[in-house]
Design a protein around this motif. Sequence first.
Motif, PDB file in Angstrom:
ATOM      1  N   UNK A  86      25.647 101.035 -59.249  1.00 52.04           N
ATOM      2  CA  UNK A  86      24.385 100.329 -58.991  1.00 52.04           C
ATOM      3  C   UNK A  86      23.836 100.904 -57.682  1.00 52.04           C
ATOM      4  N   UNK A  87      22.547 101.025 -57.602  1.00 57.61           N
ATOM      5  CA  UNK A  87      21.942 101.715 -56.464  1.00 57.61           C
ATOM      6  C   UNK A  87      21.536 103.145 -56.829  1.00 57.61           C
ATOM      7  N   UNK A  88      21.992 103.638 -57.972  1.00 56.94           N
ATOM      8  CA  UNK A  88      21.628 104.986 -58.419  1.00 56.94           C
ATOM      9  C   UNK A  88      20.456 104.970 -59.406  1.00 56.94           C
ATOM     10  N   UNK A  89      19.749 103.849 -59.496  1.00 57.15           N
ATOM     11  CA  UNK A  89      18.660 103.761 -60.492  1.00 57.15           C
ATOM     12  C   UNK A  89      17.608 104.840 -60.277  1.00 57.15           C
ATOM     13  N   UNK A  90      17.207 105.051 -59.005  1.00 61.71           N
ATOM     14  CA  UNK A  90      16.149 106.033 -58.741  1.00 61.71           C
ATOM     15  C   UNK A  90      16.606 107.441 -59.120  1.00 61.71           C
ATOM     16  N   UNK A  91      17.890 107.713 -58.851  1.00 60.65           N
ATOM     17  CA  UNK A  91      18.438 109.025 -59.211  1.00 60.65           C
ATOM     18  C   UNK A  91      18.421 109.203 -60.728  1.00 60.65           C
ATOM     19  N   UNK A  92      18.770 108.142 -61.440  1.00 55.60           N
ATOM     20  CA  UNK A  92      18.745 108.209 -62.903  1.00 55.60           C
ATOM     21  C   UNK A  92      17.330 108.475 -63.407  1.00 55.60           C
ATOM     22  N   UNK A 133      38.346 117.703 -70.294  1.00 54.33           N
ATOM     23  CA  UNK A 133      38.295 117.411 -68.857  1.00 54.33           C
ATOM     24  C   UNK A 133      39.273 118.312 -68.101  1.00 54.33           C
ATOM     25  N   UNK A 134      38.753 119.010 -67.077  1.00 55.09           N
ATOM     26  CA  UNK A 134      39.608 119.899 -66.260  1.00 55.09           C
ATOM     27  C   UNK A 134      39.921 119.283 -64.907  1.00 55.09           C
ATOM     28  N   UNK A 135      39.068 118.398 -64.413  1.00 51.39           N
ATOM     29  CA  UNK A 135      39.327 117.747 -63.119  1.00 51.39           C
ATOM     30  C   UNK A 135      38.575 116.420 -63.073  1.00 51.39           C
ATOM     31  N   UNK A 136      39.155 115.489 -62.315  1.00 51.05           N
ATOM     32  CA  UNK A 136      38.544 114.155 -62.166  1.00 51.05           C
ATOM     33  C   UNK A 136      38.504 113.806 -60.685  1.00 51.05           C
ATOM     34  N   UNK A 137      37.372 113.220 -60.251  1.00 50.87           N
ATOM     35  CA  UNK A 137      37.348 112.620 -58.918  1.00 50.87           C
ATOM     36  C   UNK A 137      36.790 111.218 -59.053  1.00 50.87           C
ATOM     37  N   UNK A 138      37.399 110.255 -58.368  1.00 48.88           N
ATOM     38  CA  UNK A 138      36.952 108.864 -58.507  1.00 48.88           C
ATOM     39  C   UNK A 138      36.990 108.137 -57.178  1.00 48.88           C
ATOM     40  N   UNK A 139      36.200 107.052 -57.112  1.00 44.39           N
ATOM     41  CA  UNK A 139      36.307 106.137 -55.974  1.00 44.39           C
ATOM     42  C   UNK A 139      36.563 104.754 -56.559  1.00 44.39           C
ATOM     43  N   UNK A 140      37.196 103.902 -55.773  1.00 48.13           N
ATOM     44  CA  UNK A 140      37.619 102.614 -56.323  1.00 48.13           C
ATOM     45  C   UNK A 140      36.693 101.465 -55.959  1.00 48.13           C
ATOM     46  N   UNK A 141      35.701 101.719 -55.084  1.00 49.91           N
ATOM     47  CA  UNK A 141      34.750 100.650 -54.755  1.00 49.91           C
ATOM     48  C   UNK A 141      33.486 100.831 -55.593  1.00 49.91           C
ATOM     49  N   UNK A 142      32.542  99.926 -55.423  1.00 47.63           N
ATOM     50  CA  UNK A 142      31.245 100.060 -56.097  1.00 47.63           C
ATOM     51  C   UNK A 142      31.195  99.353 -57.435  1.00 47.63           C
ATOM     52  N   UNK A 194      36.365 121.953 -60.486  1.00 47.47           N
ATOM     53  CA  UNK A 194      36.973 123.126 -61.131  1.00 47.47           C
ATOM     54  C   UNK A 194      35.966 124.091 -61.757  1.00 47.47           C
ATOM     55  N   UNK A 195      34.913 123.571 -62.382  1.00 49.58           N
ATOM     56  CA  UNK A 195      34.061 124.436 -63.223  1.00 49.58           C
ATOM     57  C   UNK A 195      32.824 124.975 -62.513  1.00 49.58           C
ATOM     58  N   UNK A 196      32.509 124.444 -61.337  1.00 48.19           N
ATOM     59  CA  UNK A 196      31.291 124.852 -60.633  1.00 48.19           C
ATOM     60  C   UNK A 196      30.105 123.962 -60.946  1.00 48.19           C
ATOM     61  N   UNK A 197      30.275 123.009 -61.858  1.00 50.24           N
ATOM     62  CA  UNK A 197      29.196 122.056 -62.142  1.00 50.24           C
ATOM     63  C   UNK A 197      29.062 121.095 -60.957  1.00 50.24           C
ATOM     64  N   UNK A 198      27.831 120.691 -60.610  1.00 52.33           N
ATOM     65  CA  UNK A 198      27.654 119.792 -59.471  1.00 52.33           C
ATOM     66  C   UNK A 198      28.341 118.435 -59.678  1.00 52.33           C
ATOM     67  N   UNK A 199      29.057 118.029 -58.633  1.00 52.76           N
ATOM     68  CA  UNK A 199      29.762 116.739 -58.645  1.00 52.76           C
ATOM     69  C   UNK A 199      29.046 115.826 -57.651  1.00 52.76           C
ATOM     70  N   UNK A 200      28.539 114.720 -58.153  1.00 55.04           N
ATOM     71  CA  UNK A 200      27.782 113.786 -57.305  1.00 55.04           C
ATOM     72  C   UNK A 200      28.729 113.134 -56.303  1.00 55.04           C
ATOM     73  N   UNK A 201      28.416 113.266 -55.007  1.00 52.78           N
ATOM     74  CA  UNK A 201      29.332 112.815 -53.949  1.00 52.78           C
ATOM     75  C   UNK A 201      29.741 111.354 -54.082  1.00 52.78           C
ATOM     76  N   UNK A 202      28.761 110.475 -54.410  1.00 55.52           N
ATOM     77  CA  UNK A 202      29.107 109.050 -54.446  1.00 55.52           C
ATOM     78  C   UNK A 202      29.134 108.484 -55.868  1.00 55.52           C
ATOM     79  N   UNK A 203      29.463 109.337 -56.831  1.00 53.17           N
ATOM     80  CA  UNK A 203      29.633 108.829 -58.207  1.00 53.17           C
ATOM     81  C   UNK A 203      30.835 107.893 -58.262  1.00 53.17           C
ATOM     82  N   UNK A 204      30.819 106.959 -59.204  1.00 51.99           N
ATOM     83  CA  UNK A 204      32.000 106.091 -59.395  1.00 51.99           C
ATOM     84  C   UNK A 204      33.185 106.935 -59.823  1.00 51.99           C
ATOM     85  N   UNK A 205      32.911 107.856 -60.738  1.00 52.34           N
ATOM     86  CA  UNK A 205      33.928 108.810 -61.185  1.00 52.34           C
ATOM     87  C   UNK A 205      33.196 110.018 -61.758  1.00 52.34           C
TER      88      UNK A 205
END
Length: 180
Positions: free
Chosen positions: A92-98, A153-162, A120-131
């Motif tokens: 939530x808070x990413x509405x404008x980005x969407x 899936x080759x790599x996963x990054x996640x945050x636990x808040x939000x 891993x793949x060079x695709x952009x990873x959103x810094x504050x994505x939930x996962x």
Amino acid sequence: MNMKMSVAIEDATPVVDAEAVRFEFRDAMSRMAAAVNIVTSNGPGGLAGFAATAVCSVTDSPPTLLVCLNRSASVYPAVTANGVLCVNVLSDGHQDLSRLFGGKTPVEERFAAAAWSELATGSPVLEDALVSFDCRIVRRADVGTHDVLMCEVEAIRRRDDGHGLVYFDRDYHRAGPGKA
Ligand SMILES: NC(=O)c1ccc[n+]([C@@H]2O[C@H](COP(=O)([O-])OP(=O)(O)OC[C@H]3O[C@@H](n4cnc5c(N)ncnc54)[C@H](O)[C@@H]3O)[C@@H](O)[C@H]2O)c1
Ligand SMILES: Cc1cc2c(cc1C)N(C[C@H](O)[C@H](O)[C@H](O)COP(=O)(O)O)c1[nH]c(=O)[nH]c(=O)c1N2
């Protein structure tokens, strides 16, 4: 081609016009809540990113997501040429980005609105994505207007808040903690 179809609507009147069926289907789909994601890609085909709700888990062995991509979207040539993508799950808070990634906005403008890194793949990873699920496209099926992309899936990054961001009734909603 015979475009005649029929669907059951509330009063059980059969709808036989293809355009009406499409409208009825979309209207019905608006009642299916879905997580909102920004799917990104980079590589020889160039930088690309779009808002997507048609994303789901297929199997955990090997870990695989599917992403449905409209072949008429401006990002389609880049995503298919790159053969990789990253599913960034929005909070939530990413509405404008969407909105930015779902509209007719130039690609540079879309990416300028947030901070990105890579896994891993060079695709952009959103810094504050939930996962973020960084994936390689391993299979593709064309179904109607869309390609169904099977993404390993080759790599996963996640945050636990939000909180989660859900699209329902053509609008954005917060998916928070607490039982329904
Ligand atoms: N799967 C998709 O391709 C998809 C999903 C959501 C939104 N959108 C895009 O965003 C716009 C706004 O969507 P909205 O929800 O506010 O109103 P809408 O009436 O256009 O869509 C309602 C629902 O129908 C489904 N849908 C919409 N377009 C679709 C398509 N081309 N193929 C398969 N399913 C589709 C989605 O579940 C959507 O939430 C749409 O017109 C469409 O361009 C596309
Ligand atoms: C909430 C929401 C959800 C989705 C979309 C939009 C929005 C607002 N869009 C449309 C997609 O984001 C849009 O077509 C792209 O941004 C490409 O637009 P351009 O062709 O670049 O203008 C979209 N498109 C698609 O191919 N698969 C999807 O699952 C979704 N889901």
